[in-house]
Enzyme design. Structure first.
Site, mmCIF file in Angstrom:
data_model
loop_
_atom_site.group_PDB
_atom_site.id
_atom_site.type_symbol
_atom_site.label_atom_id
_atom_site.label_comp_id
_atom_site.label_asym_id
_atom_site.label_seq_id
_atom_site.Cartn_x
_atom_site.Cartn_y
_atom_site.Cartn_z
ATOM 1 C CE LYS A 1 8.167 -7.908 -0.044
ATOM 2 N NZ LYS A 1 6.869 -7.874 -0.976
ATOM 3 C CG ASP B 1 6.209 -10.448 3.294
ATOM 4 O OD1 ASP B 1 5.635 -11.562 2.986
ATOM 5 O OD2 ASP B 1 5.849 -9.367 2.690
#
Length: 391
Positions: free
Chosen positions: A88, A215
């Site tokens: 990401k 995350d």
């Protein structure tokens, strides 16, 4: 698009069906001309005493078809699985507060991109230990690895007794601010759930995953999310930018210690821009330099001054080539949005001869399906130069 619609409820976290039917091995069966038929042969043995000829005919068809029937009848619903594990970027990252538990509150637009690892899972006959191998050096292969942590967590939550052989084909560099390890953990949870007939819902997997890292829950969104809290509060949003916008990732060999970056963070010097305003501007006008704010850049540049110089040089050399240039996460990857090509100095200057380079695009996933590997990827760097596995 109105912000209320942009942040509207999107019910993706539903129980997932078992997506894999019993894998039958019809490819073993012999129909007409085949590899096995071409290898069939007559073996003639001459017996000299009475000159009688004995002919032995070897025909594997019956044996192979019996083997196929046995595999069909005895194979479990799923015994092997290969999954893409994408990383990401943080299009913007605001740090809004320091919490009493020592963590920081953030507000960030996370988005999955097309650079990723491939993880292959196979059911192990062992009922006591997972076995992990990888193609890169420096990656822990024991329970320090987030893949193993995720599998242990799944067994703890569900009571499953499945253990695995896992091979990690690593493409995402470590210490890059790209969430590669977090993605690996989420992918392992998804895989374990598939092997067990989806005992858990996606929502449960997402909730459990916050025990591994802040995350990890993001990767159970559909690829674009507004994340708050420590990062574990994930609000799925429609993709705010077109998928065909290219980008280039440039990561020097040096990594930034996340702990050291946060240690040097001074909240009174961070941006005062409302993160919801940034999100709204991106959804309406797209990505530009003024909305790609990362409050961790100043402390990261203190930790690694050469990273600040790299960003400055990319900006100076871009001449409109990039819509925005910024650091992802806590570093040390610099992202250039708008072009897949790095500036020429990266190739010409010996200082950057060992940097990791990759082009990428934004990526999402379909509901109740994991992320799919793009048909073509271009990445280069030290990550492909090493091989390591356990016996």
């Amino acid at each position: 698009m109105a912000l209320s619609q942009f942040l509207g409820h999107n019910p993706i976290l539903q129980p997932c069906p078992n997506l894999f039917e019993n894998r039958r091995v019809h490819s073993l069966r012999l129909h007409g001309s085949s590899y096995f038929n071409s290898k069939s042969r007559n073996v003639r043995v001459m017996v000299s005493a009475n000159r009688k000829q004995v002919e032995i005919v070897y025909d594997p068809d019956e044996r192979i078809n019996k083997l196929a029937d046995k595999v069909d009848n005895e194979a479990p619903p799923l015994s092997r699985l290969s999954l893409f594990s994408p990383c990401k970027i943080n299009v913007f990252l605001r740090i809004t507060n320091k919490r009493e538990d020592g963590f920081h509150d953030l507000a960030s637009l996370f988005h999955v991109i097309s650079l990723g690892d491939v993880i292959k899972f196979s059911l192990s006959p062992s009922k006591s230990k997972d076995r992990l191998s990888t193609n890169v050096s420096g990656v822990p292969l024991d329970d320090r690895n987030l893949i193993i942590k995720a599998l242990n967590l799944y067994r703890k939550k569900t009571g499953s007794d499945n253990f695995f052989w896992i091979h990690l084909d690593k493409k995402v560099p470590t210490g890059a601010g790209l969430g590669g390890g977090s993605s690996n953990a989420a992918t392992a949870l998804w895989a374990a759930n598939q092997f067990n007939g989806c005992l858990a819902t996606e929502k449960e997997l997402q909730e459990w995953s916050s025990e591994i890292g802040s995350d990890v829950p993001f990767f159970f969104s559909q690829g674009a999310a507004y994340c708050t809290g420590r990062g574990e509060v994930v609000q799925n949003i429609p993709p705010p930018v077109p998928f065909d916008i290219p980008m280039v990732l440039i990561k020097p060999q040096q990594a930034c210690s996340t702990a050291e970056v946060y240690k040097r963070l001074q909240l009174d010097t961070t941006s005062s821009v409302d993160p919801l305003k940034l999100l709204e501007r991106i959804s309406v006008n797209g990505i530009s330099q003024d909305v790609c704010i990362n409050d961790l850049e100043p402390p990261a540049f203190q930790v690694l001054p050469s990273l600040k110089r790299l960003k400055q040089r990319v900006l100076a050399a871009s001449r409109g080539q990039y819509d925005a240039v910024f650091m992802s996460g806590s570093g040390s990857t610099i992202v250039g949005i708008g072009s897949p090509d790095p500036p020429q100095f990266v190739y010409d200057d010996n200082e950057y001869k060992d940097v990791f380079l990759s082009e990428a695009n934004f990526l999402t996933r379909e509901e109740n399906h994991w992320y799919r590997e793009p048909s073509s990827r271009s990445a280069s760097g030290p990550a492909s130069d090493f091989s390591q596995s356990i016996p």
